[in-house]
Motif scaffolding. Structure first.
Motif, PDB file in Angstrom:
ATOM      1  N   ILE A 269      17.591  81.961  -1.330  1.00 23.41           N
ATOM      2  CA  ILE A 269      16.444  82.701  -2.471  1.00 23.41           C
ATOM      3  C   ILE A 269      16.562  81.915  -3.769  1.00 23.41           C
ATOM      4  O   ILE A 269      17.913  81.978  -4.489  1.00 23.41           O
ATOM      5  CB  ILE A 269      17.100  83.710  -3.105  1.00 23.41           C
ATOM      6  N   GLN A 270      15.702  80.962  -3.991  1.00 23.08           N
ATOM      7  CA  GLN A 270      16.039  79.929  -5.574  1.00 23.08           C
ATOM      8  C   GLN A 270      15.819  81.088  -6.510  1.00 23.08           C
ATOM      9  O   GLN A 270      15.611  80.482  -7.701  1.00 23.08           O
ATOM     10  CB  GLN A 270      14.490  79.300  -4.736  1.00 23.08           C
ATOM     11  N   GLY A 271      14.305  81.885  -6.226  1.00 16.02           N
ATOM     12  CA  GLY A 271      14.819  82.624  -7.358  1.00 16.02           C
ATOM     13  C   GLY A 271      13.737  84.125  -6.799  1.00 16.02           C
ATOM     14  O   GLY A 271      12.756  83.364  -6.093  1.00 16.02           O
ATOM     15  N   ALA A 272      14.094  85.414  -7.091  1.00 18.03           N
ATOM     16  CA  ALA A 272      13.135  85.632  -6.918  1.00 18.03           C
ATOM     17  C   ALA A 272      13.325  88.003  -7.537  1.00 18.03           C
ATOM     18  O   ALA A 272      14.490  88.178  -7.509  1.00 18.03           O
ATOM     19  CB  ALA A 272      12.926  86.410  -5.357  1.00 18.03           C
ATOM     20  N   LYS A 273      12.547  88.196  -7.293  1.00 11.93           N
ATOM     21  CA  LYS A 273      13.142  90.503  -7.551  1.00 11.93           C
ATOM     22  C   LYS A 273      13.030  90.971  -6.642  1.00 11.93           C
ATOM     23  O   LYS A 273      11.547  90.654  -6.258  1.00 11.93           O
ATOM     24  CB  LYS A 273      11.737  90.753  -8.969  1.00 11.93           C
ATOM     25  N   ILE A 274      13.747  91.789  -6.693  1.00 15.19           N
ATOM     26  CA  ILE A 274      13.899  92.187  -4.357  1.00 15.19           C
ATOM     27  C   ILE A 274      13.549  92.997  -4.862  1.00 15.19           C
ATOM     28  O   ILE A 274      14.491  93.455  -5.662  1.00 15.19           O
ATOM     29  CB  ILE A 274      14.796  91.399  -3.890  1.00 15.19           C
ATOM     30  N   GLY A 275      12.747  94.226  -3.939  1.00 10.72           N
ATOM     31  CA  GLY A 275      13.176  95.815  -4.308  1.00 10.72           C
ATOM     32  C   GLY A 275      13.773  96.199  -3.698  1.00 10.72           C
ATOM     33  O   GLY A 275      15.289  95.748  -2.515  1.00 10.72           O
ATOM     34  N   ASN A 276      13.873  97.656  -3.429  1.00  8.93           N
ATOM     35  CA  ASN A 276      15.160  98.386  -2.508  1.00  8.93           C
ATOM     36  C   ASN A 276      14.446  98.026  -0.749  1.00  8.93           C
ATOM     37  O   ASN A 276      13.770  98.191  -0.751  1.00  8.93           O
ATOM     38  CB  ASN A 276      15.514  99.831  -2.900  1.00  8.93           C
ATOM     39  N   ASN A 277      15.705  98.567  -0.244  1.00 10.58           N
ATOM     40  CA  ASN A 277      15.604  98.561   1.588  1.00 10.58           C
ATOM     41  C   ASN A 277      14.802  97.211   1.614  1.00 10.58           C
ATOM     42  O   ASN A 277      13.836  97.869   2.499  1.00 10.58           O
ATOM     43  CB  ASN A 277      14.474  99.860   1.237  1.00 10.58           C
ATOM     44  N   VAL A 278      14.798  96.668   1.034  1.00 13.14           N
ATOM     45  CA  VAL A 278      14.640  95.418   1.843  1.00 13.14           C
ATOM     46  C   VAL A 278      15.187  94.611   2.946  1.00 13.14           C
ATOM     47  O   VAL A 278      16.104  94.273   2.726  1.00 13.14           O
ATOM     48  CB  VAL A 278      13.399  94.136   0.846  1.00 13.14           C
ATOM     49  N   LEU A 279      13.968  94.078   4.124  1.00 16.92           N
ATOM     50  CA  LEU A 279      15.070  93.570   5.116  1.00 16.92           C
ATOM     51  C   LEU A 279      14.284  92.077   5.357  1.00 16.92           C
ATOM     52  O   LEU A 279      13.349  91.901   4.719  1.00 16.92           O
ATOM     53  CB  LEU A 279      14.329  94.116   6.391  1.00 16.92           C
ATOM     54  N   ILE A 280      15.772  91.199   5.178  1.00 23.15           N
ATOM     55  CA  ILE A 280      15.544  89.383   4.776  1.00 23.15           C
ATOM     56  C   ILE A 280      16.022  88.821   5.973  1.00 23.15           C
ATOM     57  O   ILE A 280      17.350  89.382   6.197  1.00 23.15           O
ATOM     58  CB  ILE A 280      15.138  89.010   4.512  1.00 23.15           C
ATOM     59  N   ALA A 281      15.022  88.341   6.811  1.00 27.23           N
ATOM     60  CA  ALA A 281      15.627  88.029   8.561  1.00 27.23           C
ATOM     61  C   ALA A 281      16.615  86.559   7.744  1.00 27.23           C
ATOM     62  O   ALA A 281      15.900  85.947   6.886  1.00 27.23           O
ATOM     63  CB  ALA A 281      14.247  87.743   9.981  1.00 27.23           C
ATOM     64  N   PRO A 282      17.291  85.816   9.580  1.00 26.80           N
ATOM     65  CA  PRO A 282      17.669  84.563   9.349  1.00 26.80           C
ATOM     66  C   PRO A 282      16.734  83.690   8.966  1.00 26.80           C
ATOM     67  O   PRO A 282      15.220  83.774   9.499  1.00 26.80           O
ATOM     68  CB  PRO A 282      18.298  84.907  10.370  1.00 26.80           C
ATOM     69  N   ASN A 283      17.275  82.184   8.268  1.00 23.23           N
ATOM     70  CA  ASN A 283      16.661  81.775   7.877  1.00 23.23           C
ATOM     71  C   ASN A 283      15.391  81.462   6.943  1.00 23.23           C
ATOM     72  O   ASN A 283      14.115  80.504   6.598  1.00 23.23           O
ATOM     73  CB  ASN A 283      15.992  80.706   8.838  1.00 23.23           C
ATOM     74  N   VAL A 284      15.116  82.144   6.472  1.00 20.98           N
ATOM     75  CA  VAL A 284      14.052  82.822   5.176  1.00 20.98           C
ATOM     76  C   VAL A 284      14.294  81.863   4.213  1.00 20.98           C
ATOM     77  O   VAL A 284      15.363  82.388   3.350  1.00 20.98           O
ATOM     78  CB  VAL A 284      14.418  84.205   4.822  1.00 20.98           C
ATOM     79  N   ALA A 285      13.338  81.008   3.368  1.00 18.76           N
ATOM     80  CA  ALA A 285      13.015  81.088   1.679  1.00 18.76           C
ATOM     81  C   ALA A 285      12.292  81.799   0.687  1.00 18.76           C
ATOM     82  O   ALA A 285      10.892  81.971   1.349  1.00 18.76           O
ATOM     83  CB  ALA A 285      12.954  79.051   2.298  1.00 18.76           C
ATOM     84  N   ILE A 286      13.271  81.744   0.294  1.00 24.09           N
ATOM     85  CA  ILE A 286      11.705  82.630  -1.103  1.00 24.09           C
ATOM     86  C   ILE A 286      12.318  81.328  -2.513  1.00 24.09           C
ATOM     87  O   ILE A 286      12.941  81.330  -2.624  1.00 24.09           O
ATOM     88  CB  ILE A 286      13.449  83.590  -1.261  1.00 24.09           C
ATOM     89  N   LEU A 287      11.056  80.984  -2.971  1.00 25.73           N
ATOM     90  CA  LEU A 287      11.503  79.848  -3.770  1.00 25.73           C
ATOM     91  C   LEU A 287      10.789  80.071  -5.158  1.00 25.73           C
ATOM     92  O   LEU A 287       9.599  80.978  -5.119  1.00 25.73           O
ATOM     93  CB  LEU A 287      10.654  78.820  -3.031  1.00 25.73           C
ATOM     94  N   SER A 288      10.852  79.711  -5.752  1.00 26.85           N
ATOM     95  CA  SER A 288      10.886  80.071  -7.529  1.00 26.85           C
ATOM     96  C   SER A 288       9.714  78.753  -8.515  1.00 26.85           C
ATOM     97  O   SER A 288       9.249  78.983  -9.266  1.00 26.85           O
ATOM     98  CB  SER A 288      12.117  80.735  -8.224  1.00 26.85           C
ATOM     99  N   ASN A 289       9.872  77.691  -7.545  1.00 31.04           N
ATOM    100  CA  ASN A 289       9.510  76.674  -8.744  1.00 31.04           C
ATOM    101  C   ASN A 289       9.160  75.494  -7.630  1.00 31.04           C
ATOM    102  O   ASN A 289       9.784  75.427  -6.306  1.00 31.04           O
ATOM    103  CB  ASN A 289      10.502  75.979  -9.580  1.00 31.04           C
ATOM    104  N   SER A 290       8.581  74.206  -7.903  1.00 27.37           N
ATOM    105  CA  SER A 290       8.494  73.290  -7.002  1.00 27.37           C
ATOM    106  C   SER A 290       8.316  71.924  -7.530  1.00 27.37           C
ATOM    107  O   SER A 290       8.434  72.393  -8.758  1.00 27.37           O
ATOM    108  CB  SER A 290       6.341  73.284  -6.120  1.00 27.37           C
TER     109      SER A 290
END
Length: 171
Positions: free
Chosen positions: A75-96
């Motif tokens: 998780i590079q950056g994110a606003k994540i809400g309630n009751n969220v499921l994130i499985a293995p090996n996910v990438a959440i990007l906030s810049n490039s």
């Protein structure tokens, strides 16, 4: 100095604690540290945080209540809400990387400004999903395994593919 120390403790100890499948209380220790010390999420016994969850330096990270975040999540950056499921090996990007000038090597052009994605309540991100900067994933959506989310997703969508496309609506 204090911020570096608390992040050093996270990455030096809590980040590397064994998977809760092997040592069940490690999940609770990680949730406690991330909520009470790093203050990135509210404390809840229903939250789930596995090993190897990268949270950058926390400046652009906000995690809601009762979330389940599995191993090897970036998780590079994110606003994540309630009751969220994130499985293995996910990438959440906030810049490039900037790449507009072909006369300058990409690695010398710096990075874009942070644009953290927003993941609304009750979302499920499947294994190996990539969420690109600035997208909004609407409430109740499901993103299928291996999808790359490049555009915002309306609530209650089921998305899949590269780039992610609408498969069906949940409602």
């Amino acid at each position: 100095m204090y911020q570096k120390l608390i992040w050093g403790v996270y990455y030096g100890i809590f980040y590397n604690l064994p998977h809760s499948r092997f040592v069940p209380f490690t999940r609770a220790l990680r949730v406690w540290y991330v909520s009470k010390v790093l203050k990135l999420m509210p404390y809840s016994k229903n939250s789930f945080l596995e090993y190897n969850v990268y949270l950058s330096n926390g400046k652009n990270v906000e995690i809601g209540a009762d979330c389940q975040i599995n191993e090897n999540v970036f998780i590079q950056g994110a606003k994540i809400g309630n009751n969220v499921l994130i499985a293995p090996n996910v990438a959440i990007l906030s810049n490039s990387h900037n790449h507009n000038n072909i006369e300058i090597p990409i690695r010398n052009q710096g990075e874009s400004d942070p644009n953290p994605p927003i993941i609304e309540d009750d979302v499920w991100l499947g294994r190996n999903v990539v969420v690109m900067p600035g997208v909004v994933i609407g409430k109740g959506s499901i993103i299928g395994a291996g999808a790359v989310v490049t555009k915002s997703v309306v609530p209650y969508s089921v998305m899949g593919g590269v780039p992610a496309k609408l498969i069906k609506m949940r409602k």
